[in-house]
Design an enzyme around this catalytic site. Structure first.
Site, PDB file in Angstrom:
ATOM      1  N   HIS A  23       0.831  -1.200   0.000  1.00 56.84           N
ATOM      2  CA  HIS A  23       0.000   0.000   0.000  1.00 56.84           C
ATOM      3  C   HIS A  23       0.868   1.253   0.000  1.00 56.84           C
ATOM      4  O   HIS A  23       0.640   2.200  -0.750  1.00 56.84           O
ATOM      5  CB  HIS A  23      -0.914  -0.020   1.232  1.00 56.84           C
ATOM      6  CG  HIS A  23      -1.853   1.143   1.283  1.00 56.84           C
ATOM      7  ND1 HIS A  23      -1.861   2.047   2.302  1.00 56.84           N
ATOM      8  CD2 HIS A  23      -2.805   1.557   0.411  1.00 56.84           C
ATOM      9  CE1 HIS A  23      -2.793   2.967   2.065  1.00 56.84           C
ATOM     10  NE2 HIS A  23      -3.373   2.693   0.930  1.00 56.84           N
ATOM     11  N   HIS A  53       1.206   4.071  -3.221  1.00 59.35           N
ATOM     12  CA  HIS A  53       1.072   5.524  -3.102  1.00 59.35           C
ATOM     13  C   HIS A  53       2.379   6.239  -3.436  1.00 59.35           C
ATOM     14  O   HIS A  53       2.362   7.393  -3.849  1.00 59.35           O
ATOM     15  CB  HIS A  53       0.577   5.907  -1.708  1.00 59.35           C
ATOM     16  CG  HIS A  53      -0.905   5.677  -1.533  1.00 59.35           C
ATOM     17  ND1 HIS A  53      -1.848   6.558  -2.007  1.00 59.35           N
ATOM     18  CD2 HIS A  53      -1.595   4.655  -0.976  1.00 59.35           C
ATOM     19  CE1 HIS A  53      -3.065   6.100  -1.722  1.00 59.35           C
ATOM     20  NE2 HIS A  53      -2.931   4.942  -1.106  1.00 59.35           N
ATOM     21  N   GLU A  60      -9.990  11.264  -4.583  1.00 55.93           N
ATOM     22  CA  GLU A  60      -8.811  10.959  -3.752  1.00 55.93           C
ATOM     23  C   GLU A  60      -8.377  12.147  -2.904  1.00 55.93           C
ATOM     24  O   GLU A  60      -8.136  11.925  -1.701  1.00 55.93           O
ATOM     25  CB  GLU A  60      -7.642  10.472  -4.635  1.00 55.93           C
ATOM     26  CG  GLU A  60      -6.474   9.998  -3.798  1.00 55.93           C
ATOM     27  CD  GLU A  60      -5.264   9.582  -4.653  1.00 55.93           C
ATOM     28  OE1 GLU A  60      -5.276   9.727  -5.870  1.00 55.93           O
ATOM     29  OE2 GLU A  60      -4.304   9.131  -4.037  1.00 55.93           O
ATOM     30  N   HIS A  70     -12.725   3.293   3.483  1.00 55.65           N
ATOM     31  CA  HIS A  70     -12.594   3.004   2.056  1.00 55.65           C
ATOM     32  C   HIS A  70     -13.829   2.314   1.480  1.00 55.65           C
ATOM     33  O   HIS A  70     -14.109   2.428   0.290  1.00 55.65           O
ATOM     34  CB  HIS A  70     -11.290   2.249   1.761  1.00 55.65           C
ATOM     35  CG  HIS A  70     -10.176   3.196   1.446  1.00 55.65           C
ATOM     36  ND1 HIS A  70     -10.031   3.763   0.199  1.00 55.65           N
ATOM     37  CD2 HIS A  70      -9.212   3.730   2.219  1.00 55.65           C
ATOM     38  CE1 HIS A  70      -9.008   4.601   0.216  1.00 55.65           C
ATOM     39  NE2 HIS A  70      -8.488   4.606   1.432  1.00 55.65           N
TER      40      HIS A  70
HETATM   41 CU1  CUO Z   1      -4.574   4.112   0.015  1.00 53.78          CU
HETATM   42 CU2  CUO Z   1      -6.808   5.856   1.648  1.00 53.78          CU
HETATM   43  O1  CUO Z   1      -5.042   5.003   1.805  1.00 53.78           O
HETATM   44  O2  CUO Z   1      -5.771   5.654  -0.120  1.00 53.78           O
END
Ligand code: CUO
Length: 666
Positions: free
Chosen positions: A190, A194, A332, A387
């Protein structure tokens, strides 16, 4: 400069002074006196002479006039850095600009050395589980690792075991999912995703990647789908989204981790904490829950109207082709959002509101909780509820698109005659999961002497590798190409009733996608689970960042960073149940002529493309992500079995969990 790789040594031991020795080959930067901070200037000679005779390499640092670092230095060395905070993003952006504008690598090294002891270590570029182990493991374990490395010589050190589940007791039903939420590989994935898909940068080209908004929607949708299947694997019902911002958050979370940077414990969140308006002057944060609600309502309005309004008042349609990508950037939100004033910054602020719920006005001088950082957010149960809510908004858009017709789904002349999965020697269509203990080297992030490897031994889920066998008939009379799409979902809902297609489609987890050539007549396709386009192998998730690392600032280095993106292969298969979780495996062979993207694939890291895309290339599929399950089924189709066209097939698969632990052999 002879060796640009020396720059990477600055990532070693991030909270120790720059003149301390670095790297496996004991390396010391010869730092000009004027670069030392006031605190360290008097002691640097004494410290350097302590390691003096062991030094294998000295790196000269040129004294240059240093650009203005006041903005980067405005964030304290020992404050927690978060990309979700606009103030911190501006600070990071300024530092990137300063670094990018240096004329030569030598000058870059000088300014990096100068900045290293002055700016916040979180502002450094790549950091990994090895550089910041405190984001991934229990504070007690870190203490034991320190002790081991003080007392025992490198080479005979024992790995320190991270307890199997340590953040809560079974009194908390959510704790059953510790192995997913606190998995090192999932949190690294993850964080990595990002890192390669940032939502803000001063150079727009860094953010503008093909389908980045759609990919944001898709990887998080898949995380929620996977998390829900894991819930079924633990006799828990599906998630309820956090959709009422004034309701208390029922789940608490106590991370039990210390931040090595801030020398503080990560703050916990008690059960039933409510969000409050944020007013934290030091973080330049002044946002109200009302702002979030307004942004949400405007986003829904745009979805229902079928278009968004950009900054110049033009309508941008939310159509089949690009609607989801636009929405992804808007929700986002990234700098590609068509209108950040109107649609705001919903998802990022959700993270911020939740991460400060324990101290919204900074009254207690507390920093943010784990939801405030992409490397730790997935540990917290509320991550999935937030989410889920974000995903609901995307689904609202998807539910308004026309359903795929039989014609769009079918591949005329191509049909699947049978599918089967096999583990080596096991019963057909049975998958097996168990626990595995593996060792990961954490030494780069520890700021203590003596140096040398320190291993953490952690327990994670694992499955027996398996093979798909697919029998496909090609009656077209010519050679054809197919895109094989493999998904899996639970068969029954939480009450044991067969799932309706409209629910089941949202729990479909992607397992693999690949191109195959089809000769006229019958074809047998075999594919191994380790080849999955979703995952990267264990070794790559936890790779050694020093070995074979290309020089800093080169194209090869960017590729090297990208290679770390991918779902960890050890989490490909959900845990299942001791008595067996009944699932359905779905395989479709679509017409590759409709799906193909014509591009040259260069480089080595395109093998986890389903969740990560391909670096500097188009997303390698012309269909929407999640196809054919991203939209509601055509009318009349209420069960998966009615959805099937001849080029699709399903088979029942049982996932059985064996409660045994094996040690990984290296
Ligand atoms: Cu991956 Cu909320 O953490 O986008």
């Amino acid at each position: 400069m002879a060796d640009k790789k020396n720059l990477l040594l600055l990532f070693d031991h991030p909270t120790e002074p720059v003149f301390m020795d670095k790297g496996k080959r004991v390396t010391v930067f010869d730092v000009p006196d004027s670069f030392l901070t006031d605190r360290y200037r008097p002691i640097s000679n004494e410290v350097q002479s302590r390691v003096g005779d062991k030094v294998e390499q000295r790196v000269p640092v040129r004294e240059i006039s240093i650009p203005d670092l006041r903005i980067p230095m405005s964030l304290g060395r020992d404050e927690q850095f978060s990309l979700f905070l606009p103030k911190h993003r501006r600070i990071a952006g300024r530092l990137i600009d300063i670094f990018m504008n240096m004329r030569s690598v030598d000058d870059l090294q000088s300014v990096a050395v100068y900045a290293r002891d002055r700016v916040n270590p979180g502002l450094d570029l790549p950091s990994f589980s090895q550089t910041f182990p405190d984001r991934f493991i229990d504070s007690q374990v870190i203490r034991k690792m320190r002790e081991e490395s003080f007392v025992v010589q490198p080479g005979s050190r024992m790995p320190i075991t991270i307890p199997r589940d340590y953040t809560a007791s079974d009194l908390d039903p959510e704790h059953r999912l510790w192995y997913f939420r606190e998995d090192l590989g999932i949190n690294l994935h993850h964080w990595h995703w990002h890192l390669v898909y940032p939502f803000e940068a001063s150079a727009r080209s860094i953010v503008t990647k093909d389908c980045r908004g759609e990919l944001f929607y898709y990887i998080h949708q898949q995380v929620i789908a996977r998390f829900n299947v894991e819930r079924f694997s633990n006799n828990l019902a599906r998630l309820l989204p956090f959709n009422n911002l004034s309701h208390p958050i029922s789940e608490g979370y106590f991370p039990k981790m210390d931040s090595l940077v801030a020398s503080r414990a990560w703050p916990p969140r008690f059960e039933s904490t409510r969000l409050s308006d944020l007013n934290r002057e030091a973080d330049q944060l002044n946002v109200e829950i009302g702002d979030l609600e307004r942004w949400r309502d405007r986003i829904y309005e745009a979805i229902h109207q079928g278009f968004v309004m950009d900054e110049r008042g033009n309508r941008v349609p939310l159509d089949e082709a690009t609607g989801i990508d636009t929405l992804g950037n808007m929700i986002e939100s990234s700098i590609l959002s068509p209108n950040r004033v109107l649609y705001g910054d919903l998802h990022n602020n959700g993270h911020t509101f939740i991460s400060y719920a324990h101290d919204p006005t900074s009254k207690h001088l507390e920093s943010f909780g784990v939801m405030g950082d992409v490397s730790t957010a997935m540990r917290d149960p509320v991550f999935y509820k937030w989410h889920s809510y974000i995903d609901r908004i995307f689904q609202e858009h998807k539910s308004r698109l026309p359903a795929y017709t039989e014609n769009q789904l079918n591949y005329s002349g191509v049909s699947i005659a049978g599918i089967q999965v096999d583990t080596n020697g096991g019963r057909p269509n049975n998958l097996t999961t168990f626990w595995q203990k593996s060792d990961v080297d954490m030494s780069r992030g520890f700021d203590f002497l003596p140096r040398g490897n320190v291993f953490a031994r952690f327990t994670h889920l694992q499955h027996l590798p398996f093979t798909y066998t697919i029998s496909v008939n090609n009656d077209s009379g010519a050679q054809r190409f197919g895109y094989v799409r493999i998904f899996m979902a639970p068969k029954n809902d939480e009450r044991g009733q067969p799932m309706l297609m409209r629910d089941q489609r949202s729990m479909m987890i992607e397992l693999d996608k690949f191109v195959t050539s089809l000769n006229p007549g019958p074809n047998t396709i075999r594919r191994r689970s380790t080849e999955s386009s979703v995952t990267i192998p264990f070794e790559r998730t936890f790779r050694n960042l020093d070995a074979n690392r290309p020089a800093a600032g080169t194209a090869e280095e960017l590729e090297f960073n990208f290679c770390g993106c991918g779902w960890p292969n050890h989490m490909l298969v959900p845990k299942g149940l001791p008595e067996g979780l009944q699932c359905v495996l779905f395989i479709m062979v679509s017409n590759y002529e409709n799906d193909r993207i014509d591009q040259q694939l260069v480089g080595r890291c395109s093998d986890a493309a389903s969740y990560c895309g391909v670096r500097d290339r188009l997303y390698p599929d012309r269909q929407s992500m999640g196809f054919p399950f991203d939209r509601l089924p055509r009318s009349g189709v209420d069960r998966l079995v009615n959805f099937l066209t001849p080029n699709m097939s399903i088979v029942d698969v049982t996932i059985r969990h064996e409660n045994r632990t094996v040690q990984r052999q290296n």
